[in-house]
Every structure is written in C-alpha cells, then in structure tokens.
Motif scaffolding. Structure first.
Motif, mmCIF file in Angstrom:
data_model
loop_
_atom_site.group_PDB
_atom_site.id
_atom_site.type_symbol
_atom_site.label_atom_id
_atom_site.label_comp_id
_atom_site.label_asym_id
_atom_site.label_seq_id
_atom_site.Cartn_x
_atom_site.Cartn_y
_atom_site.Cartn_z
ATOM 1 N N ILE A 97 0.990 -1.131 0.026
ATOM 2 C CA ILE A 97 -0.127 -0.018 -0.056
ATOM 3 C C ILE A 97 0.895 1.299 -0.140
ATOM 4 N N THR A 98 1.919 1.310 0.973
ATOM 5 C CA THR A 98 2.800 2.585 1.081
ATOM 6 C C THR A 98 3.566 2.646 -0.271
ATOM 7 N N LEU A 99 4.065 1.575 -0.982
ATOM 8 C CA LEU A 99 4.876 1.698 -2.177
ATOM 9 C C LEU A 99 3.947 2.249 -3.363
ATOM 10 N N ALA A 100 2.831 1.734 -3.229
ATOM 11 C CA ALA A 100 2.018 2.351 -4.548
ATOM 12 C C ALA A 100 1.481 3.755 -3.991
ATOM 13 N N GLY A 101 1.279 4.021 -2.723
ATOM 14 C CA GLY A 101 0.905 5.423 -2.429
ATOM 15 C C GLY A 101 1.964 6.338 -2.638
ATOM 16 N N LEU A 102 3.512 6.072 -2.656
ATOM 17 C CA LEU A 102 4.424 6.793 -2.804
ATOM 18 C C LEU A 102 4.326 7.265 -4.524
ATOM 19 N N GLY A 103 4.175 6.112 -5.348
ATOM 20 C CA GLY A 103 4.052 6.330 -6.793
ATOM 21 C C GLY A 103 2.890 7.386 -6.855
ATOM 22 N N LEU A 104 1.672 7.028 -6.343
ATOM 23 C CA LEU A 104 0.624 8.039 -6.529
ATOM 24 C C LEU A 104 1.107 9.556 -6.126
ATOM 25 N N ALA A 105 1.772 9.561 -5.013
ATOM 26 C CA ALA A 105 2.409 10.976 -4.557
ATOM 27 C C ALA A 105 3.121 11.590 -5.470
ATOM 28 N N VAL A 106 4.252 10.907 -6.288
ATOM 29 C CA VAL A 106 4.731 11.518 -7.174
ATOM 30 C C VAL A 106 4.216 12.044 -8.351
ATOM 31 N N SER A 107 3.086 11.304 -8.808
ATOM 32 C CA SER A 107 2.306 11.891 -9.775
ATOM 33 C C SER A 107 1.302 13.126 -9.542
ATOM 34 N N PHE A 108 0.867 12.939 -8.298
ATOM 35 C CA PHE A 108 0.163 14.007 -7.901
ATOM 36 C C PHE A 108 0.847 15.356 -7.668
ATOM 37 N N ARG A 109 2.040 15.155 -6.869
ATOM 38 C CA ARG A 109 2.934 16.404 -6.608
ATOM 39 C C ARG A 109 3.144 16.935 -8.119
ATOM 40 N N LEU A 243 12.014 14.186 -4.797
ATOM 41 C CA LEU A 243 11.244 15.279 -4.840
ATOM 42 C C LEU A 243 11.724 16.452 -4.338
ATOM 43 N N ASN A 244 12.562 16.578 -3.372
ATOM 44 C CA ASN A 244 12.908 17.776 -2.523
ATOM 45 C C ASN A 244 14.375 18.215 -2.685
ATOM 46 N N ARG A 245 15.121 17.224 -3.237
ATOM 47 C CA ARG A 245 16.738 17.433 -3.412
ATOM 48 C C ARG A 245 17.117 17.304 -4.663
ATOM 49 N N SER A 246 16.509 16.599 -5.615
ATOM 50 C CA SER A 246 17.177 16.623 -6.943
ATOM 51 C C SER A 246 16.428 17.591 -7.994
ATOM 52 N N SER A 247 17.209 17.599 -9.190
ATOM 53 C CA SER A 247 16.921 18.558 -10.302
ATOM 54 C C SER A 247 15.535 17.930 -10.891
ATOM 55 N N ILE A 248 15.548 16.559 -11.075
ATOM 56 C CA ILE A 248 14.404 15.968 -11.965
ATOM 57 C C ILE A 248 13.169 16.238 -10.709
ATOM 58 N N GLY A 249 13.303 16.110 -9.704
ATOM 59 C CA GLY A 249 12.036 16.323 -8.626
ATOM 60 C C GLY A 249 11.796 17.842 -8.810
ATOM 61 N N PHE A 250 12.637 18.804 -8.955
ATOM 62 C CA PHE A 250 12.287 20.332 -9.008
ATOM 63 C C PHE A 250 11.288 20.291 -10.340
ATOM 64 N N GLN A 251 11.558 19.657 -11.369
ATOM 65 C CA GLN A 251 11.052 19.801 -12.519
ATOM 66 C C GLN A 251 9.708 18.952 -12.449
ATOM 67 N N PHE A 252 9.326 17.972 -11.672
ATOM 68 C CA PHE A 252 8.295 17.587 -11.350
ATOM 69 C C PHE A 252 7.369 18.391 -10.796
ATOM 70 N N ARG A 253 8.046 18.876 -9.677
ATOM 71 C CA ARG A 253 7.183 19.914 -8.816
ATOM 72 C C ARG A 253 6.650 21.233 -9.338
ATOM 73 N N ALA A 254 7.609 21.645 -10.585
ATOM 74 C CA ALA A 254 7.469 22.852 -11.374
ATOM 75 C C ALA A 254 6.033 22.448 -12.435
ATOM 76 N N LEU A 255 6.122 21.294 -12.629
ATOM 77 C CA LEU A 255 5.226 20.786 -13.490
ATOM 78 C C LEU A 255 3.818 20.676 -12.895
ATOM 79 N N GLY A 256 3.894 20.686 -11.785
ATOM 80 C CA GLY A 256 2.568 20.485 -10.765
ATOM 81 C C GLY A 256 2.094 21.679 -10.440
ATOM 82 N N HIS A 257 3.057 22.714 -10.383
ATOM 83 C CA HIS A 257 2.663 23.945 -9.952
ATOM 84 C C HIS A 257 2.118 24.935 -11.191
ATOM 85 N N ASN A 258 2.597 24.574 -12.417
ATOM 86 C CA ASN A 258 2.241 25.395 -13.398
ATOM 87 C C ASN A 258 3.020 24.976 -14.616
ATOM 88 N N PRO A 259 2.372 24.142 -15.408
ATOM 89 C CA PRO A 259 2.737 23.719 -16.646
ATOM 90 C C PRO A 259 3.277 24.642 -17.730
#
Length: 384
Positions: A97-109, A243-259
């Motif tokens: 449940i947690t592993l799948a939840g982490l996957g969805l958290a990445v996409s939701f963010r 999500l919080n320390r990598s450059s790819i994670g920054f792109q993920f979060r930026a996409l979530g805020h404003n494509p």
C-alpha cells in the motif's frame, strides 16, 4: 476551482488528523447500530438506560479493542510471538500500500492524477512472476532479476500513460482507469494460457515462485512479514530525496505548480510527463514485486487486491509527502489486519472497516466539512 483542488490535495495536518478521528467516530456509530445487544436494549432505554449505555460501550470499545489486538499488539496472547504477530501483519499489508501510495504521491505532486496503480501493480507482478518462475537462475540472482523486471514492468505501463498524454493530450484519469481493466483482464487471460498458468492446473493460477527468487522472511514461516518492508522504507527516503533534493524532482514539482511556466522556463513538458508516470509506475511495480515475490508467491487475478485504490487514499491522507504516505500506509495496513480480528472476535462486519476508509476519503476531500464539524476557522487564503 484551482484553489479547491489545491485544498483537497494539501489539507492542513490538523484537518487530516480530525478527518481520521471523524471517520472512526462514524464507524463507531455503525458498529453500535449493527450490534444486537444495542438493538435489544434500545427498546427499553427509558426504563433501564444503564443497560443501553453498557451495551453501547461494550460494542464500540470491544470492536476497536479487537482491532488493536489484531493490528498492533495482542496483549491477551500467551506467547511473545503471538503478541507481536499483529504488528507484523500490519507491516505486511502496509508494504505494498505504501509503495503504491508513494507512486501516486509522485504523480499527484506533479499535477498528474494517476488512478492506475492497480494496473501498474499487476504489470509489476506479472513481469516479476514470469521471470522468477520461467528463467532458471541461481538463488539471489533470480530474485534480483525478477525484482528489476517487476520495476520495469510497472514503469513501462506507467510511462505509456505519460506518452499518450504528451503526444495526444489524453486525459490521464480516463487512460489510467481504462488501463486498470486492461491489466486485470490481460492477467486473467494469461493465467488461462501456458504463458502464466501452472502446468497441469485448470485454475487461473501460476506455478509457485521458487524459493531463491523470494523476499527473505524476517521471522520464519509462521509470519508473513518479509524483507520487502526494508525496500519500502528505502523507497520512502528515495522518493523524499527525489522530490525535494534532485533537479528532476524540481521539474516534477514545477510541472505540478504551473505547466505553462515550466514550459517557458525550458522544461520539456512531454518528456517530464513520461518520466513522472514512469517513476510512479515503477513504484507501483515495486509494490507488485512485494506481492508476488513476498506475500502471495503465486500469480492470481487478485494479486493487486484493492491496494491500488487504497493507495489513492494513502497519498491524499499523507498529503503527498513520502513520510506522511508511510504513516498513512501503516494506518491502512492496521485497518486491514485488525478488521479480521474485529470480525472474528466481536462479530462486527468487515465492511465497517471499508466504510471507515471511505469516510476518510470523504472527509479528506471536504476540508470545509471537517472544519465545520469541529468548529475550526478556515485557513488564511483557504476555501471557506
């Protein structure tokens, strides 16, 4: 509208806790109403109110006490192993449940509403199971290869959604829901063919996964908890770093805020869609490996259970924070483990736990309702 969506996906910690409390209160009401002693004593409550109150207390407290003994610590057991067995069951359920939840958290963010964890779990389990069962390799190496195959299977199935969205603009919600059905039906079909079906079997079930390709059990055959729980904990830390320390994670979060702003800043939106869904699918595929290589050891049509849909609630309840998802996953694992004891010892329908889970979803999705119930003031800038 955007403000409402943001509030649903980012409620305050207090609202999240109160949503859980409200759900258990509502569950307690249902337990009381379904209890025969309460139904009997309510007919003469005015004559002997103490009988009604006693029955009410015994029904609710007895049910939640049984849930505690089935999910955390069985203080009535005679042996220490049996006392600690409930927490191992909780962690065994919490791992996928947690592993799948982490996957969805990445996409939701990242602003992508991935509802396809079930299909991604199934593909991860199919890939891992097929390799483990059909590719003869030495012990250890067999596990590693099957483990990687499961991650790849989930990642490919997730990346397909990102590719469709990037190239055609397809809505990821509709695509992932439909792909869930495709994955489940494909698994059911393959389990009736020599590709996955056990030799000589007439039932839709695979051959068992060889011992050398399984997650090691932590406390012996009498417990279901396996080393996948450590993989899950490492995944929590890895996703937090991503999500919080990598450059790819920054792109993920930026996409979530404003494509649109992300595109202007030079981020390749199409590629990022594919990467987000690949990472999300890989984590759900990892959940599939814990099922087929750990808990279940056979491929069946129920290998994903309801973990994919539970993961949606877990991601919301954890506020898309990896550590919050871990806490929510353990909570849902405890609900699953405790429900069995609650039904066996108290006669409480197991469906009550499903109602509690559903109420958590309802309250998480309606923060203003929770605030009005507990007379909280709306957050500054929030939806009133």
């Amino acid at each position: 509208m955007n403000r409402i969506v943001k509030e649903i996906f980012s409620p305050s910690a207090l609202v999240t806790v109160l949503a859980i409390v409200a759900s258990f209160i509502f569950g307690g009401v249902l337990i009381a109403f379904s209890n025969e002693a309460v139904q009997t004593t309510v007919s003469y409550v005015t004559a002997r109110p103490t009988d009604f109150l006693s029955a009410l207390w015994n029904s609710v407290f007895g049910a939640y006490d049984a849930m505690f003994r089935g999910s955390v610590f069985n203080y009535r057991a005679d042996e220490i192993g049996q006392m600690l067995r409930p927490i191992t069951e909780t962690l065994a359920y919490a791992t996928p449940i947690t592993l799948a939840g982490l996957g969805l958290a990445v996409s939701f963010r990242s602003g992508l509403f991935n509802i396809g964890a079930t299909g991604q779990i199934v593909f991860g389990a199919m890939f891992a199971g097929f390799v483990a069962i059909n590719v003869p390799l030495p012990a250890g190496i067999a596990f590693f290869v099957a483990f990687i195959a499961g991650i790849i299977g989930g990642a490919l199935f997730g990346a397909l959604v990102g590719l469709l969205k990037a190239t055609t603009g397809a809505n990821e919600v509709i695509v992932t829901i439909m792909l869930n059905y495709i994955a489940l039906l494909l698994l059911g079909f393959l389990l009736k063919t020599p590709v996955l079906q056990a030799p000589g079997s007439v039932n839709p079930i695979s051959a068992p996964v060889p011992e050398g390709a399984r997650y090691p059990l932590l406390f012996g055959e009498q417990f279901r908890l396996h080393a996948g729980v450590f993989v899950m904990l490492l995944a929590v830390v890895a996703v937090w770093w991503l999500l919080n320390r990598s450059s790819i994670g920054f792109q993920f979060r930026a996409l979530g805020h404003n494509p649109n702003a992300s595109r202007t800043a030079g981020i390749n939106i199409g590629l990022t869609y594919v990467l987000v869904m690949a990472v999300s699918g890989a984590l759900s595929g990892l959940a599939g490996t814990t099922q087929i290589l750990g808990t279940e050891k056979f491929l069946t049509t129920g290998v994903a259970a309801s973990f994919g849909f539970d993961a949606i609630t877990v991601a919301l309840l954890g506020r898309n924070n990896p550590y919050g998802v871990l806490a929510a996953g353990i909570l849902f694992g405890g609900l699953r483990a405790g429900a069995v004891t609650m039904q066996a010892n108290q006669g409480v329908p197991i469906d009550i736990v499903l109602v509690v889970q559903s109420m958590i979803v309802l309250f998480i999705a309606a923060p203003p309702l929770v605030r009005s119930m507990f007379r909280l003031k709306a957050e500054k800038g929030g939806v009133k």
